[in-house]
Design an enzyme around this catalytic site. Structure first.
Site, short mmCIF file in Angstrom:
data_model
loop_
_atom_site.label_atom_id
_atom_site.label_comp_id
_atom_site.label_asym_id
_atom_site.label_seq_id
_atom_site.Cartn_x
_atom_site.Cartn_y
_atom_site.Cartn_z
N ARG A 147 -10.72 7.83 4.22
CA ARG A 147 -10.63 6.96 3.29
C ARG A 147 -11.84 6.35 2.88
O ARG A 147 -12.13 5.34 2.09
CB ARG A 147 -9.85 5.67 3.83
CG ARG A 147 -8.35 5.78 4.45
CD ARG A 147 -7.48 4.79 4.29
NE ARG A 147 -6.73 4.44 5.16
CZ ARG A 147 -5.43 5.34 5.22
NH1 ARG A 147 -5.29 6.38 4.21
NH2 ARG A 147 -4.45 5.16 6.07
N GLU B 129 -17.41 -6.85 -4.68
CA GLU B 129 -15.84 -6.60 -4.71
C GLU B 129 -14.82 -7.72 -4.85
O GLU B 129 -14.07 -7.80 -5.61
CB GLU B 129 -15.58 -5.91 -3.15
CG GLU B 129 -15.54 -4.63 -3.31
CD GLU B 129 -14.22 -3.73 -3.93
OE1 GLU B 129 -13.35 -4.60 -4.38
OE2 GLU B 129 -14.32 -2.32 -4.01
N LYS C 226 -12.23 -4.76 2.20
CA LYS C 226 -11.59 -3.97 3.23
C LYS C 226 -12.60 -2.55 3.85
O LYS C 226 -12.68 -1.94 2.63
CB LYS C 226 -10.21 -3.31 2.85
CG LYS C 226 -9.49 -2.43 3.88
CD LYS C 226 -8.30 -2.31 3.42
CE LYS C 226 -7.45 -1.34 4.36
NZ LYS C 226 -6.04 -1.09 4.27
N CYS D 190 0.08 3.95 1.64
CA CYS D 190 -0.42 5.07 2.55
C CYS D 190 0.75 5.23 3.69
O CYS D 190 0.94 6.44 4.30
CB CYS D 190 -1.45 4.93 3.52
SG CYS D 190 -1.51 3.05 4.20
N ARG E 249 -2.67 2.95 12.82
CA ARG E 249 -2.21 4.28 11.99
C ARG E 249 -1.18 4.87 12.99
O ARG E 249 -0.27 5.42 12.25
CB ARG E 249 -3.48 5.07 11.72
CG ARG E 249 -4.34 4.36 10.54
CD ARG E 249 -5.34 5.35 10.15
NE ARG E 249 -6.25 4.45 9.18
CZ ARG E 249 -7.46 4.77 8.76
NH1 ARG E 249 -8.03 5.88 9.29
NH2 ARG E 249 -8.02 3.79 7.82
N CYS F 181 -3.78 6.33 0.14
CA CYS F 181 -3.33 5.16 -0.28
C CYS F 181 -3.01 5.07 -1.79
O CYS F 181 -2.95 4.01 -2.58
CB CYS F 181 -4.18 3.96 0.02
SG CYS F 181 -4.81 3.78 1.69
N CYS G 235 0.59 -1.20 -0.12
CA CYS G 235 -0.06 0.16 -0.01
C CYS G 235 0.95 1.01 0.01
O CYS G 235 1.99 1.09 0.40
CB CYS G 235 -0.99 0.11 1.25
SG CYS G 235 -2.27 1.22 1.24
N LYS H 58 -11.76 -7.47 6.05
CA LYS H 58 -10.93 -6.74 7.02
C LYS H 58 -11.80 -5.63 7.54
O LYS H 58 -12.38 -5.06 6.35
CB LYS H 58 -9.73 -6.19 6.48
CG LYS H 58 -8.83 -5.46 7.46
CD LYS H 58 -7.67 -4.74 6.98
CE LYS H 58 -7.01 -3.86 7.60
NZ LYS H 58 -5.99 -3.14 6.88
C1 PBG Z 1 -2.82 0.13 4.88
C2 PBG Z 1 -3.25 -0.90 5.95
C3 PBG Z 1 -4.06 -0.50 7.14
C4 PBG Z 1 -4.18 -1.71 7.90
C5 PBG Z 1 -3.20 -2.68 7.30
N1 PBG Z 1 -3.08 -2.06 5.99
C6 PBG Z 1 -4.66 0.96 7.61
C7 PBG Z 1 -5.59 1.46 6.95
O1 PBG Z 1 -6.31 1.01 5.80
O2 PBG Z 1 -5.99 2.44 7.37
C8 PBG Z 1 -4.87 -1.66 9.06
C9 PBG Z 1 -4.63 -2.79 9.91
C10 PBG Z 1 -4.86 -2.88 11.49
O3 PBG Z 1 -5.74 -2.01 11.94
O4 PBG Z 1 -4.41 -3.54 12.22
N2 PBG Z 1 -3.51 0.31 4.08
#
Ligand code: PBG
Length: 326
Positions: free
Chosen positions: A221, A237, A199, A119, A209, A127, A117, A252
Protein backbone atom coordinates in the site's frame (compact mmCIF):
# COMPACT_ATOMS: atom_id res chain seq x y z
CA UNK A 1 21.43 21.18 48.67
CA UNK A 2 18.66 23.76 48.51
CA UNK A 3 15.70 21.99 46.99
CA UNK A 4 12.72 24.29 47.04
CA UNK A 5 10.93 22.76 44.09
CA UNK A 6 10.09 19.18 44.97
CA UNK A 7 7.64 17.66 42.47
CA UNK A 8 7.50 14.49 44.57
CA UNK A 9 5.31 16.33 47.07
CA UNK A 10 2.41 15.99 44.67
CA UNK A 11 2.88 12.33 43.86
CA UNK A 12 1.48 10.75 46.99
CA UNK A 13 -1.88 9.04 47.04
CA UNK A 14 -4.57 11.54 47.88
CA UNK A 15 -3.03 14.46 46.00
CA UNK A 16 -1.83 12.37 43.04
CA UNK A 17 -5.38 12.07 41.67
CA UNK A 18 -6.15 15.74 42.27
CA UNK A 19 -3.30 16.94 40.08
CA UNK A 20 -3.75 14.35 37.35
CA UNK A 21 -3.74 16.02 33.93
CA UNK A 22 -5.31 13.30 31.81
CA UNK A 23 -8.38 11.21 32.49
CA UNK A 24 -9.43 8.27 30.39
CA UNK A 25 -13.13 7.43 30.22
CA UNK A 26 -15.16 4.72 28.55
CA UNK A 27 -16.78 7.56 26.58
CA UNK A 28 -13.44 8.15 24.80
CA UNK A 29 -13.27 4.63 23.39
CA UNK A 30 -14.52 3.08 20.16
CA UNK A 31 -14.60 -0.70 19.83
CA UNK A 32 -13.91 -2.35 16.46
CA UNK A 33 -16.39 -5.12 15.53
CA UNK A 34 -15.91 -7.57 12.66
CA UNK A 35 -19.01 -8.90 10.93
CA UNK A 36 -18.43 -11.84 8.63
CA UNK A 37 -20.91 -12.89 5.95
CA UNK A 38 -19.02 -16.11 5.24
CA UNK A 39 -19.67 -17.80 8.56
CA UNK A 40 -22.62 -18.75 10.69
CA UNK A 41 -20.68 -19.06 13.88
CA UNK A 42 -18.18 -16.89 15.73
CA UNK A 43 -14.61 -17.37 14.54
CA UNK A 44 -11.78 -16.44 16.92
CA UNK A 45 -9.13 -14.20 15.35
CA UNK A 46 -5.91 -16.02 16.10
CA UNK A 47 -3.61 -13.02 15.94
CA UNK A 48 -5.90 -10.93 18.14
CA UNK A 49 -6.74 -13.01 21.22
CA UNK A 50 -10.15 -12.19 22.64
CA UNK A 51 -11.54 -10.95 19.32
CA UNK A 52 -13.79 -12.78 16.90
CA UNK A 53 -15.45 -12.34 13.58
CA UNK A 54 -19.16 -12.68 14.18
CA UNK A 55 -21.87 -13.77 11.76
CA UNK A 56 -24.57 -11.31 10.81
CA UNK A 57 -26.99 -13.14 13.05
CA UNK A 58 -24.82 -12.23 16.05
CA UNK A 59 -23.92 -8.66 15.16
CA UNK A 60 -26.51 -7.21 17.54
CA UNK A 61 -25.44 -9.53 20.39
CA UNK A 62 -21.84 -8.60 19.84
CA UNK A 63 -22.61 -4.87 20.04
CA UNK A 64 -24.69 -5.44 23.16
CA UNK A 65 -21.64 -7.05 24.77
CA UNK A 66 -19.68 -3.88 23.99
CA UNK A 67 -22.40 -1.63 25.41
CA UNK A 68 -22.46 -3.60 28.66
CA UNK A 69 -18.87 -2.59 29.35
CA UNK A 70 -19.77 1.11 29.16
CA UNK A 71 -18.36 1.71 25.67
CA UNK A 72 -21.04 3.33 23.54
CA UNK A 73 -19.45 3.51 20.07
CA UNK A 74 -18.42 0.78 17.66
CA UNK A 75 -16.69 0.82 14.31
CA UNK A 76 -17.87 -1.91 11.97
CA UNK A 77 -15.71 -3.85 9.53
CA UNK A 78 -17.30 -6.26 7.08
CA UNK A 79 -16.13 -9.45 5.48
CA UNK A 80 -18.35 -9.95 2.42
CA UNK A 81 -19.64 -13.27 1.10
CA UNK A 82 -17.81 -12.69 -2.19
CA UNK A 83 -15.16 -10.39 -3.65
CA UNK A 84 -14.54 -9.04 -7.12
CA UNK A 85 -12.24 -6.60 -8.90
CA UNK A 86 -14.36 -3.52 -8.14
CA UNK A 87 -15.52 -4.55 -4.66
CA UNK A 88 -19.19 -4.31 -5.59
CA UNK A 89 -20.38 -5.91 -2.33
CA UNK A 90 -19.15 -2.81 -0.52
CA UNK A 91 -22.14 -0.73 -1.63
CA UNK A 92 -24.79 -3.45 -2.03
CA UNK A 93 -28.00 -2.62 -0.23
CA UNK A 94 -27.95 -6.12 1.27
CA UNK A 95 -24.16 -6.01 1.86
CA UNK A 96 -22.79 -7.29 5.16
CA UNK A 97 -22.10 -3.83 6.60
CA UNK A 98 -25.39 -2.36 5.44
CA UNK A 99 -27.34 -5.26 6.91
CA UNK A 100 -25.39 -5.22 10.17
CA UNK A 101 -25.80 -1.45 10.49
CA UNK A 102 -29.54 -1.69 9.91
CA UNK A 103 -29.92 -4.31 12.62
CA UNK A 104 -27.63 -2.67 15.15
CA UNK A 105 -29.16 0.78 14.81
CA UNK A 106 -32.68 -0.67 15.00
CA UNK A 107 -32.01 -2.76 18.10
CA UNK A 108 -29.38 -0.97 20.17
CA UNK A 109 -28.37 2.54 21.25
CA UNK A 110 -24.82 2.13 20.01
CA UNK A 111 -23.23 4.94 18.04
CA UNK A 112 -22.40 3.13 14.81
CA UNK A 113 -19.39 4.16 12.76
CA UNK A 114 -18.81 2.33 9.49
CA UNK A 115 -15.31 1.85 8.15
CA UNK A 116 -15.32 2.72 4.48
CA UNK A 117 -12.72 1.00 2.35
CA UNK A 118 -12.60 -1.35 -0.59
CA UNK A 119 -9.76 -3.62 0.54
CA UNK A 120 -12.04 -6.14 2.26
CA UNK A 121 -14.27 -6.27 -0.83
CA UNK A 122 -11.84 -6.44 -3.75
CA UNK A 123 -10.40 -9.80 -4.83
CA UNK A 124 -6.94 -8.21 -5.16
CA UNK A 125 -7.18 -6.68 -1.67
CA UNK A 126 -6.25 -3.10 -2.64
CA UNK A 127 -8.17 -0.12 -1.35
CA UNK A 128 -9.60 0.86 -4.73
CA UNK A 129 -10.00 -0.17 -8.36
CA UNK A 130 -6.74 -0.89 -10.10
CA UNK A 131 -5.13 0.84 -13.02
CA UNK A 132 -4.96 -1.44 -16.04
CA UNK A 133 -2.16 -3.99 -15.77
CA UNK A 134 -1.40 -3.12 -12.16
CA UNK A 135 -0.94 -6.79 -11.27
CA UNK A 136 1.95 -7.14 -13.75
CA UNK A 137 3.50 -3.76 -13.39
CA UNK A 138 4.70 -2.93 -9.88
CA UNK A 139 4.74 0.82 -10.54
CA UNK A 140 1.01 0.80 -11.14
CA UNK A 141 -1.59 0.64 -8.44
CA UNK A 142 -4.97 1.98 -7.46
CA UNK A 143 -6.66 4.41 -9.79
CA UNK A 144 -7.37 7.31 -7.45
CA UNK A 145 -10.04 9.20 -9.38
CA UNK A 146 -11.96 6.16 -10.51
CA UNK A 147 -12.08 4.95 -6.94
CA UNK A 148 -13.54 8.20 -5.61
CA UNK A 149 -16.99 7.74 -7.10
CA UNK A 150 -17.22 4.25 -5.64
CA UNK A 151 -16.30 5.56 -2.20
CA UNK A 152 -19.07 8.10 -2.39
CA UNK A 153 -21.53 5.38 -3.40
CA UNK A 154 -20.46 3.21 -0.45
CA UNK A 155 -20.84 6.14 1.95
CA UNK A 156 -24.39 6.79 0.78
CA UNK A 157 -25.31 3.10 1.09
CA UNK A 158 -23.93 3.05 4.64
CA UNK A 159 -25.81 6.22 5.58
CA UNK A 160 -29.00 4.81 4.10
CA UNK A 161 -28.54 1.76 6.31
CA UNK A 162 -28.39 4.09 9.32
CA UNK A 163 -24.69 4.66 9.99
CA UNK A 164 -24.16 7.49 12.48
CA UNK A 165 -20.71 8.35 11.16
CA UNK A 166 -18.65 7.34 8.12
CA UNK A 167 -14.94 6.61 8.42
CA UNK A 168 -13.13 6.47 5.07
CA UNK A 169 -9.80 4.67 5.42
CA UNK A 170 -8.54 4.28 1.87
CA UNK A 171 -6.16 7.27 1.64
CA UNK A 172 -7.34 8.38 -1.80
CA UNK A 173 -6.71 12.03 -2.61
CA UNK A 174 -10.01 13.92 -2.62
CA UNK A 175 -11.89 11.18 -0.80
CA UNK A 176 -13.36 13.32 1.96
CA UNK A 177 -14.68 15.98 -0.44
CA UNK A 178 -16.21 13.44 -2.78
CA UNK A 179 -17.88 11.57 0.06
CA UNK A 180 -19.17 14.81 1.62
CA UNK A 181 -20.72 15.82 -1.70
CA UNK A 182 -22.27 12.40 -2.16
CA UNK A 183 -23.76 12.40 1.33
CA UNK A 184 -25.08 15.96 1.03
CA UNK A 185 -26.65 15.26 -2.37
CA UNK A 186 -28.66 12.46 -0.76
CA UNK A 187 -29.65 14.61 2.22
CA UNK A 188 -27.23 13.15 4.72
CA UNK A 189 -25.81 16.55 5.72
CA UNK A 190 -25.88 15.54 9.37
CA UNK A 191 -23.77 12.41 9.00
CA UNK A 192 -20.21 13.32 10.04
CA UNK A 193 -17.02 12.04 8.44
CA UNK A 194 -14.16 10.74 10.54
CA UNK A 195 -11.30 10.66 8.08
CA UNK A 196 -8.37 8.32 8.44
CA UNK A 197 -6.49 11.50 7.61
CA UNK A 198 -2.92 10.56 8.46
CA UNK A 199 -2.77 6.86 7.85
CA UNK A 200 0.69 5.40 7.58
CA UNK A 201 1.89 2.46 5.55
CA UNK A 202 2.48 0.47 8.70
CA UNK A 203 3.52 -3.08 9.43
CA UNK A 204 1.47 -2.88 12.61
CA UNK A 205 -1.69 -3.68 10.60
CA UNK A 206 -0.64 -7.31 10.13
CA UNK A 207 -3.07 -8.95 12.55
CA UNK A 208 -5.98 -6.89 11.21
CA UNK A 209 -5.33 -8.09 7.71
CA UNK A 210 -5.84 -11.64 8.99
CA UNK A 211 -8.94 -10.55 10.86
CA UNK A 212 -10.60 -8.78 7.97
CA UNK A 213 -9.04 -10.83 5.22
CA UNK A 214 -7.84 -7.68 3.50
CA UNK A 215 -4.16 -8.20 2.72
CA UNK A 216 -3.18 -7.07 -0.79
CA UNK A 217 -2.78 -10.09 -3.10
CA UNK A 218 0.27 -8.46 -4.69
CA UNK A 219 2.31 -5.33 -4.11
CA UNK A 220 1.77 -3.16 -1.06
CA UNK A 221 0.00 0.00 0.00
CA UNK A 222 3.01 2.27 -0.33
CA UNK A 223 1.44 4.11 -3.23
CA UNK A 224 -1.36 5.48 -1.15
CA UNK A 225 -0.57 5.21 2.55
CA UNK A 226 1.95 7.56 4.13
CA UNK A 227 5.66 7.01 4.60
CA UNK A 228 6.37 6.41 8.32
CA UNK A 229 9.33 8.77 8.01
CA UNK A 230 7.16 11.82 7.32
CA UNK A 231 5.59 14.22 9.77
CA UNK A 232 5.21 17.45 7.79
CA UNK A 233 3.34 15.55 5.14
CA UNK A 234 0.77 14.59 7.77
CA UNK A 235 -0.05 18.28 8.25
CA UNK A 236 -0.60 18.64 4.52
CA UNK A 237 -2.77 15.50 4.36
CA UNK A 238 -4.88 16.59 7.31
CA UNK A 239 -5.24 20.18 6.05
CA UNK A 240 -6.67 18.83 2.79
CA UNK A 241 -9.18 16.70 4.67
CA UNK A 242 -10.20 19.66 6.82
CA UNK A 243 -10.73 21.79 3.72
CA UNK A 244 -12.86 19.04 2.24
CA UNK A 245 -15.08 18.81 5.29
CA UNK A 246 -13.66 16.15 7.63
CA UNK A 247 -15.30 16.40 11.07
CA UNK A 248 -12.92 14.17 13.02
CA UNK A 249 -9.24 13.70 12.12
CA UNK A 250 -7.67 10.33 12.67
CA UNK A 251 -4.05 9.36 13.06
CA UNK A 252 -3.17 5.71 12.57
CA UNK A 253 -1.38 3.79 14.09
CA UNK A 254 -1.30 5.45 17.50
CA UNK A 255 1.65 4.58 19.76
CA UNK A 256 4.48 4.84 17.22
CA UNK A 257 2.94 8.10 15.93
CA UNK A 258 2.19 10.10 19.06
CA UNK A 259 4.21 13.02 17.70
CA UNK A 260 1.74 13.18 14.82
CA UNK A 261 -1.23 13.02 17.19
CA UNK A 262 0.23 15.96 19.08
CA UNK A 263 0.96 17.98 15.92
CA UNK A 264 -2.54 17.49 14.57
CA UNK A 265 -4.14 18.30 17.90
CA UNK A 266 -2.20 21.57 18.16
CA UNK A 267 -2.64 22.70 14.57
CA UNK A 268 -6.30 21.90 13.88
CA UNK A 269 -9.44 22.80 15.75
CA UNK A 270 -11.20 19.50 15.16
CA UNK A 271 -11.42 16.44 17.39
CA UNK A 272 -8.52 14.07 16.92
CA UNK A 273 -8.95 10.31 16.90
CA UNK A 274 -6.10 7.83 17.20
CA UNK A 275 -6.29 4.20 16.11
CA UNK A 276 -4.48 1.89 18.51
CA UNK A 277 -4.12 -0.75 15.81
CA UNK A 278 -4.10 -4.52 15.72
CA UNK A 279 -0.30 -4.85 15.98
CA UNK A 280 -0.22 -2.62 19.06
CA UNK A 281 -2.82 -4.91 20.61
CA UNK A 282 -1.09 -8.12 19.53
CA UNK A 283 2.30 -7.04 20.95
CA UNK A 284 0.94 -6.60 24.44
CA UNK A 285 -1.14 -9.76 24.25
CA UNK A 286 1.85 -11.82 23.14
CA UNK A 287 4.13 -10.43 25.83
CA UNK A 288 1.47 -10.87 28.51
CA UNK A 289 0.88 -14.42 27.34
CA UNK A 290 4.52 -15.18 28.13
CA UNK A 291 4.24 -13.52 31.50
CA UNK A 292 6.56 -10.70 30.41
CA UNK A 293 4.12 -7.81 30.78
CA UNK A 294 1.04 -7.05 32.81
CA UNK A 295 -1.67 -6.79 30.17
CA UNK A 296 -4.13 -4.56 31.92
CA UNK A 297 -1.51 -2.15 33.22
CA UNK A 298 0.28 -1.78 29.90
CA UNK A 299 -2.97 -1.41 27.96
CA UNK A 300 -4.15 1.30 30.31
CA UNK A 301 -0.80 3.09 30.16
CA UNK A 302 -0.92 2.94 26.35
CA UNK A 303 -4.38 4.47 26.18
CA UNK A 304 -3.59 7.19 28.72
CA UNK A 305 -0.49 8.07 26.72
CA UNK A 306 -2.47 8.32 23.50
CA UNK A 307 -4.92 10.62 25.21
CA UNK A 308 -2.15 12.68 26.82
CA UNK A 309 -0.60 13.20 23.38
CA UNK A 310 -3.81 14.89 22.26
CA UNK A 311 -6.31 12.29 21.08
CA UNK A 312 -9.94 12.94 21.98
CA UNK A 313 -11.17 9.55 20.79
CA UNK A 314 -9.35 6.23 20.70
CA UNK A 315 -10.20 3.28 18.52
CA UNK A 316 -8.87 0.25 20.32
CA UNK A 317 -9.26 -3.50 20.64
CA UNK A 318 -8.76 -2.98 24.38
CA UNK A 319 -11.93 -0.87 24.62
CA UNK A 320 -14.10 -3.42 26.39
CA UNK A 321 -11.46 -4.77 28.77
CA UNK A 322 -10.25 -1.35 29.80
CA UNK A 323 -13.68 0.26 30.06
CA UNK A 324 -14.54 -2.29 32.69
CA UNK A 325 -11.68 -1.03 34.82
CA UNK A 326 -12.31 2.69 34.51
C1 PBG B 1 -8.65 -0.85 5.79
C2 PBG B 1 -8.18 -0.81 7.18
C3 PBG B 1 -7.01 -1.36 7.72
C4 PBG B 1 -7.07 -1.12 9.09
C5 PBG B 1 -8.24 -0.43 9.33
N1 PBG B 1 -8.90 -0.23 8.14
C6 PBG B 1 -5.94 -2.17 7.10
C7 PBG B 1 -4.99 -1.57 6.16
O1 PBG B 1 -5.01 -0.39 5.84
O2 PBG B 1 -4.18 -2.34 5.68
C8 PBG B 1 -6.04 -1.56 10.09
C9 PBG B 1 -6.52 -1.62 11.49
C10 PBG B 1 -5.66 -2.36 12.43
O3 PBG B 1 -4.54 -2.81 12.13
O4 PBG B 1 -6.13 -2.53 13.56
N2 PBG B 1 -8.08 0.02 4.90
Amino acid sequence: MDLTDRPRRLRRDGIRELVRETELAAADLIAPVFVDATTDERVPIETMPGHERVPLEEAVDRVEEVLETGVSAVILFGIPESKDARGTRAWAEDGVIQEATRRITAETDAYVITDLCLCEYTDHGHCGVLEDAAAEEPRLTVDNDETLELLSQIAVSQAEAGADMIAPSGMMDGMVGTIREGLDREDFQDVPIMSYAAKYESSFYGPFRDAADGAPAFGNRRHYQMDPANAEEAIREVALDVEQGADVLMVKPALPYLDIVRDIDRKFDRPVAAYNVSGEYAMLQAAADRGWLDLEATALESLISIKRAGADLILTYFAEDIAEHL
